[in-house]
Design an enzyme around this catalytic site. Structure first.
Site, PDB file in Angstrom:
ATOM      1  CG  HIS A 188      -0.303   0.047   2.531  1.00  0.00           C
ATOM      2  ND1 HIS A 188       0.008   1.213   3.180  1.00  0.00           N
ATOM      3  CD2 HIS A 188       0.126  -0.929   3.327  1.00  0.00           C
ATOM      4  CE1 HIS A 188       0.583   0.922   4.337  1.00  0.00           C
ATOM      5  NE2 HIS A 188       0.669  -0.369   4.455  1.00  0.00           N
ATOM      6  CG  HIS A 208       9.137  -3.405   5.620  1.00  0.00           C
ATOM      7  ND1 HIS A 208       8.246  -3.287   4.583  1.00  0.00           N
ATOM      8  CD2 HIS A 208       8.604  -2.681   6.623  1.00  0.00           C
ATOM      9  CE1 HIS A 208       7.231  -2.539   4.947  1.00  0.00           C
ATOM     10  NE2 HIS A 208       7.421  -2.147   6.192  1.00  0.00           N
ATOM     11  N   GLY A 245       1.590  -2.746  15.542  1.00  0.00           N
ATOM     12  CA  GLY A 245       0.821  -2.176  14.432  1.00  0.00           C
ATOM     13  C   GLY A 245      -0.391  -3.033  14.100  1.00  0.00           C
ATOM     14  N   GLY A 275       4.663   2.620  10.555  1.00  0.00           N
ATOM     15  CA  GLY A 275       3.290   3.136  10.601  1.00  0.00           C
ATOM     16  C   GLY A 275       2.861   3.605  11.979  1.00  0.00           C
ATOM     17  CG  ASN A 297      -0.801   6.543  17.908  1.00  0.00           C
ATOM     18  OD1 ASN A 297      -0.977   7.548  18.592  1.00  0.00           O
ATOM     19  ND2 ASN A 297      -1.562   5.468  18.031  1.00  0.00           N
ATOM     20  CB  THR A 345      -7.849  19.981   7.237  1.00  0.00           C
ATOM     21  OG1 THR A 345      -8.149  18.594   7.049  1.00  0.00           O
ATOM     22  CG2 THR A 345      -8.725  20.808   6.313  1.00  0.00           C
TER      23      THR A 345
END
Lengths: 611, 56
Positions: free
Chosen positions: A13, A131, A185, A309, A313, A555
């Site tokens: 993704h 990765h 995650g 990822g 947060n 935004t």
């Protein structure tokens, strides 16, 4: 150009490409911005074309291509997962094995073929990185730190799900890792799925939902789902999860544990989802804090770099910063898999001895993460004139003043300036802006501009020199990846609302900047200095001069389900489809009231898939 | 047809292999170990990050 390396992440993704020149990122973009498919996983052909065009080179000038993960190692993990899951997992086996055998196992060859098909020169050697190595390199090498501890936390790449590294000068060493299926995650994604949001997309919604709830399930998570050690390492009890044996995240065990079936997508949000979000957020923060303390202890460093990822947060990041485990934290703005393209390229250049010359400046090497395409005033003017679009052209000072006045009058402004951001956040290059003092601004922007859920909070952009006046923040946050409390002097006494719960909490005005104050008085802060985005800094300065407030709502310039706009044409389309009042593109100001009626696509909202 | 063949492979190869593998060592290392202080897999000293391979 000294040593050009092209980084690529793809096929999972957020495909992306990045071009690095002797260790310095010079161009990077996600494929979704060109194809207009959110989180696009396809080969980033257009992002590659953009990166090469931006540098004025072809593949003949590129000395290596770096791919962000090791497909053969990943396949071994997939096989081990099949073996570990028997006798369940047949459907997953039947669905995922064929693509692995037909092409995924030979991903480097696939990358080579797709690059060759672009017809942009001879494809250079392809270097396969791991990765988490790609994440770690993206976190440390562009950071402003000579040395630092590096934590990478995500779902999974090959085997690693959490890695700890030590960066010193031009060297980056891995110290330890946690492995699949034990993944912070994926734990967060399991709750994202269970609460009815999309995995690898809706995690930030769950984070935004958390302050509406009470963490009443947190102890249950600690008792049943996760065995957490004092050093932050953990194992998950896989009897409650399905992601290792099927194509969903959770199953019946999870439903029994959390009082019923998962929420259906787009179903009504209940107290349970608020509380689940609050609970998993609390546990996630606890794990992050313990891991950070361990990173400090094992490396002895006073600074921390984050990627993966989970590093998106920003609430957890804010808690880390607040806890003071490290003096400073730097987070890769493209912390997710898109940033793997950049990290893979940086790993190759580091291996070749590239120096981190940006360290002498005291700043990071990301250029504000403004690494995407830009459009000149000549190009913008040609587009506007070509479509008979009315506009006014202004010098920067006049433009800043005029836009600041309109924002202060309650207008909502689309802001398209300079190079597009690399990473998921709009940082003042492709943004929609509003007045944060306006108590109606949040609901107006959510429902009439973004067409998204009313609970979603908005972020403030603040002049860096005034950040501490408005927020409880002790360091720069240029990439909007740290959450901090609104400063006491800007909080308002809440007379009623103590008995309110859930979305009713939205109706309470909590600060002098209510549009960017979440229900727990927190805000996802972007500090804006004068160097990397002068136009945005000038606008904030003009707004401060006009109103006394150095803060704007910032935004992303898109609607729900759509990637952030890239081109002037996309900005104009989004402007005309929504209730944005003014659009600024380069030196041009467009007033909605002066635009010809928009009849191009009445059904556009049905054509954009929900995120 | 492809799905049928894959199902046969799964039942005749993967399932037995999986059971045997789990008798020796769980490929997913799921067991909780209360006696351990940590679940880290430490990286051997001297193995640097830049360990990628050039494929062609």
């Amino acid at each position: 150009m000294t040593d050009l390396v092209l980084g690529i992440s793809a096929y999972y993704h957020d495909s992306a490409a990045a071009l690095v020149d002797g260790g310095r990122p010079i161009a990077a973009a996600q494929e979704e911005r060109f194809t207009r498919r959110r989180h696009d996983r396809s080969f980033p052909a257009r992002a590659v074309q953009y990166c090469l065009r931006a540098a004025g080179v072809t593949l003949d000038d590129v000395t290596a291509v770096a791919y962000y993960e090791d497909a053969s190692l990943k396949f071994r993990r997939v096989l081990a997962t099949y073996l570990g899951a028997v006798p369940r997992g047949r459907q997953s086996f039947q669905a995922t094995l064929p693509p692995w055998l037909s092409w995924k196992l030979r991903t480097p060859r696939q990358v080579e073929r797709e690059l060759a098909a672009l017809g942009l020169g001879t494809v250079p050697p392809i270097s396969v990185r791991k990765h988490h190595e790609s994440h770690a390199a993206s976190a440390f090498f562009p950071s402003p730190y000579e040395s630092a501890a590096v934590l990478c936390i995500d779902g999974v790449g090959e085997w690693a799900t959490t890695t700890l590294w030590h960066g010193r000068g031009d060297r980056l060493d891995q110290l330890a890792e946690l492995r699949f299926p034990h993944s912070l995650g994926l734990l967060y994604s399991a709750f994202t799925y269970f609460c009815g949001f999309k995995v690898d997309s809706g995690e930030y919604k769950l984070m935004g939902l958390a302050p509406y709830g009470r963490p009443r399930f947190a102890d249950r998570i600690r008792e049943k789902l996760i065995d957490l050690k004092p050093d932050g390492t953990f194992k998950l009890d896989m009897r409650y999860f399905e992601y290792h044996r099927g194509q969903v995240m959770t199953g019946r065990g999870f439903e029994r544990l959390f009082d019923g079936p998962r929420r259906s997508p787009e179903g009504a949000l209940t107290e349970r989802e608020f509380d689940l979000a609050a609970s998993v957020q609390q546990v996630t923060e606890e794990v992050m804090l313990r891991l950070a303390a361990t990173a400090r202890e094992l490396t002895g460093e006073r600074r921390l770099c984050l990627a993966g990822g989970v590093a998106l947060n920003c609430v957890g990041n804010g808690k880390l910063a607040e806890a003071g485990v490290f003096d400073e934290i730097w987070i890769q703005p493209a912390a997710g898999d898109a940033g793997g393209a950049l990290g893979a390229a940086l790993a190759v250049t580091a291996e070749r001895g590239a120096r981190r010359e940006h360290l002498a400046t005291g700043r990071d090497a990301m250029a504000g993460s403004l690494l995407g395409p830009a459009y000149s005033d000549a190009e913008i003017g040609a587009y506007l004139d070509g479509h008979a679009i009315p506009y006014r052209r202004m010098e920067r000072d006049e433009l800043s003043r005029t836009v600041a006045e309109k924002l202060a009058d309650g207008a909502i402004v689309g802001w398209h300036q300079g190079r597009m951001e690399f990473g998921p956040r709009a940082l003042g290059a492709r943004s929609i802006l509003g007045d944060p003092r306006n108590p109606d601004m949040q609901s107006t922007m959510n429902l009439k501009i973004k067409f998204r859920e009313s609970f979603r909070p908005f972020a403030p952009a603040v002049l860096a020199e005034h950040a501490k006046d408005y927020f409880e923040i002790n360091q720069e946050s240029p990439y909007m990846l740290l959450v901090a409390g609104v400063a006491d002097q800007h909080r308002l006494e809440v007379r009623s609302g103590g008995e309110r719960t859930g979305l009713d909490l939205l109706k309470v005005r909590r600060s002098t900047i209510p549009a960017v104050t979440h229900v727990d008085h927190s805000a996802r802060v972007q500090t804006v200095g004068p160097d990397v985005n002068p136009a945005f800094h000038a606008l904030l300065g003009a707004f401060k001069e006009h109103t006394g407030c150095p803060v704007l709502v910032n935004t992303s310039f898109n609607v729900r389900g759509e990637p952030i706009v890239n081109t002037p044409a996309e900005a104009y389309t989004c402007f005309m489809r929504t209730n944005v009042d003014y659009l600024v593109i380069g030196s041009f100001l467009l007033d909605k009231a002066e635009q010809p009626p928009w009849t191009a696509d009445d059904n556009w909202r049905t054509e954009i898939p929900l995120d | 047809m492809r799905n049928f063949l894959l199902a046969v492979v799964y039942l005749l190869v993967v399932v037995p292999a999986g059971f045997v593998a789990r008798l020796v060592r769980d490929p997913l290392d799921r067991a909780v170990r209360p006696e351990q202080d940590s679940y880290w897999h430490y990286t051997p000293v001297g193995r640097a990050a830049v360990t990628g391979s050039v494929t062609r």
